[in-house]
Every structure is written in C-alpha cells, then in structure tokens.
Design an enzyme around this catalytic site. Structure first.
Site, PDB file in Angstrom:
ATOM      1  N   GLY A 155      48.862  31.602  52.389  1.00  0.00           N
ATOM      2  CA  GLY A 155      50.154  31.258  52.969  1.00  0.00           C
ATOM      3  C   GLY A 155      50.060  30.266  54.105  1.00  0.00           C
ATOM      4  O   GLY A 155      50.906  29.382  54.233  1.00  0.00           O
ATOM      5  N   ASP A 184      41.517  27.050  48.302  1.00  0.00           N
ATOM      6  CA  ASP A 184      42.963  27.156  48.461  1.00  0.00           C
ATOM      7  C   ASP A 184      43.601  25.779  48.589  1.00  0.00           C
ATOM      8  O   ASP A 184      44.608  25.466  47.946  1.00  0.00           O
ATOM      9  CB  ASP A 184      43.313  27.960  49.714  1.00  0.00           C
ATOM     10  CG  ASP A 184      42.667  29.326  49.735  1.00  0.00           C
ATOM     11  OD1 ASP A 184      41.916  29.641  48.798  1.00  0.00           O
ATOM     12  OD2 ASP A 184      42.912  30.077  50.689  1.00  0.00           O
TER      13      ASP A 184
END
Length: 333
Positions: free
Chosen positions: A118, A163
């Site tokens: 996130g 990521d």
C-alpha cells in the site's frame, strides 16, 4: 488542470521474500483497491494531509485505533521522500524542471500493513503524477528503483524491488534479481507475463494480523548479510520455485503451481517466526483444498483454487473467522 493518477496493490505470487536478496519472483497488481493522487498547479508547493496524517484525536482510544489501522507513520513522509528523490534524479540526469509548484492530495483504500504494498502504491501514483506535471519520462525499471529508494534510503524501510516493479509495469511480471545483473545495470531482468494460462487466484486478509514489512524483513536481512546457511539455501530454493512455477504456468500445470505455492510458504515458515493467526489463516485455506502463501510480509494470503465449489467453501470457511476473501482483478494494461 488537475492531474489524477492511480496505482494498485501488489500480490506476490511466488518467490517472496527473495526479491531483496537477489532472488526471483512473480507478482501482479490488482484493481480491487486503489491509491489515487490528485496534483494541480499552485503558487506554493503543498501536501494536503489525509486520514493517515491526522494529529488530533478525541481521546487516547481513538489514537490507539488509528495506530492499529495505519501504524505509527502516515503518508506525509512518503510524499516528502518522493519529492526529494524525484528532484535529485532530475538534477543528476540534467533534466530541467519547469519553474512551477503544485498541491498534492492522495487517498487510498488499500488495506494497510498486510503485505499488499500500500505504501509503494501511494509513492508510485505520486511519481506518475509528478512525471506528467513536469513532462518527464522515466522508464519502468528506473521508476521502480526510484520508488524503492524512497523507502530504503530516505525512510530506512527494508524492502525489495518486487512491489515497485509490478506497480511500474502494471502487468504480471517475472523478475530475476541476479546479483551480477543488478550490479551491472542497476536493476533486474523483467519479463511481462501473459495471463492466459493463469490459474484461479484468490486473496484473503484480515486487518488485525498486520505485521509490517520492517518487522519481518529486518531480521532476515541481518541473517542474510552474515551468510547464515539456512537463509542462503532458502533464497536459492525460492528462486528455483519461481522458475518451476513459470514453466508450470506455460504448461498450464495447475497442480504443480498449487504445490509450489504451498512449498513457498512452508519454506518461509521453517525460516521465519510466523504468528499463530497467520498460520491458522493458511491452514484454513488449505483445509478446503486451496493452496496458500503470503502475498507479502504477512496478514494477507494468496493461493489458487480449483473451481467455484472450492471457492465457495474457501470463502465460507474464512468468512466465519472474519477473514475477507476476494478474486483479484488482475491489471494487465
């Protein structure tokens, strides 16, 4: 003119947590959740605080609930770090930025501290916006490096490239972080994957199991750096698992992919202390026949399921324990 950009959470399909250790991984981003940024020209540079950045609470209970939701750090430090890294990148590469300022707003509904990337989604969305605002092109591999450098170098968060690569490409990616390659070109070899042969993936999570990347990865990094044999062997096997998974994907060999996902987690469990709640979540998913492993550093899992009957059993079993189960909408831009 208002510039609006977005970025998505990442699911590590296989190979993690070897991405920060010259390993190999496969990951994708999915659009069930999103981090959004709005950027527009203003006389002064301003970062608008959002929910993650509040400093006033009605009482101590509210403060504790906010910490449980977002951790001790909000988004302001992320955005400040990204501005610094972008500015210094442009200076180093003799990129002349237009003499103008902006105001930045951000918002994210990505569940926090569950290994879904996130924080890097916020950074990636913001870097996209600055590139559009200042008309600067950054190739995806370099883009991922810049996002990672904010977390590693500016904020001292231990993390790997996986990521950020998935978020930069916005496609499923096979990543090879071979050490010699990394040292030579500054990033790994990245191969975009076709989703045609992808198995049925699910993602499950519950917020009260968030662990945070810093907690898990810092200890592992230290053990890796001192050359602990067990850690080095695990990193080697995770790279092999990823290669085997890629072959199985090409052959649409769902049984092999199922087994490799389970092995990925079992190897991790033998190497790193894992909380009882996280183990129970994996075991519950496996009890109905699904495969299961972490999507990242803990708190959320990913796996495969055979058919809708199995998915229904999976969802029912995990929902009974307040665990959300979703089918990821895999981004393939």
């Amino acid at each position: 003119m208002i510039i609006e950009t977005s970025s998505y959470p990442r699911a590590a399909v296989i190979g993690n947590p070897s991405d920060g250790y010259f390993g190999k991984t496969i990951a994708f981003v999915f659009s069930n959740f999103v981090a959004r940024v709005q950027l527009y020209q203003t006389p002064e540079l301003e970062i608008k605080p959002q929910r993650l950045d509040i400093t006033s609470y009605p009482n101590m209970q509210a403060l504790v609930e906010d910490i449980n939701f977002a951790g001790y750090y909000g988004g302001m430090r992320l955005l400040k770090g990204m501005i610094k890294v972008f500015f210094e990148y442009c200076q180093t590469n003799n990129i002349q930025l237009a003499s103008k300022n902006f105001t930045i707003r951000y918002d994210s509904n990505i569940p926090l501290r569950l290994g879904l990337a996130g924080s890097s989604a916020i950074l990636s969305s913001f870097l996209k916006a600055m590139c559009l605002f200042y008309e600067v092109y950054i190739n995806p591999a370099t883009f991922a490096n810049l996002v990672l450098s904010v977390e590693n170098n500016e904020l001292g968060i231990s993390a790997g490239l996986q990521d950020r690569v998935a978020q930069a490409f916005e496609k499923p990616v096979f990543m090879d972080f071979d050490k010699k390659t990394m040292e030579k070109q500054g990033y790994g070899n990245y191969e975009v994957l076709n989703t045609t042969n992808f198995p049925n993936f699910y993602i499950a999570y519950r917020k009260n199991l968030s662990e945070g990347t810093e907690t898990v990865h810092n200890n592992l990094k230290a053990r890796f750096n001192i050359g602990e044999k067990k850690v080095l062997q695990a990193m080697k096997r995770w790279a092999q698992i990823t290669e085997e998974f890629k072959v199985a994907l090409t052959n649409k060999d769902n049984d092999t992919m199922h087994n490799l996902i389970n092995e990925n987690f079992d190897l991790r469990r033998a190497l790193i202390p894992i909380s009882k709640g996280n183990i129970e979540m994996v075991d519950m998913a496996r009890s109905v026949g699904a495969s299961a492993k972490f999507t990242g550093s803990g708190g959320a899992i990913i796996g495969t399921y055979k058919d809708e009957i199995m998915f229904s059993k999976l969802k029912g079993t995990l929902n009974d324990h307040n665990i959300e189960v979703i089918k990821p909408n895999i981004v393939n831009n």
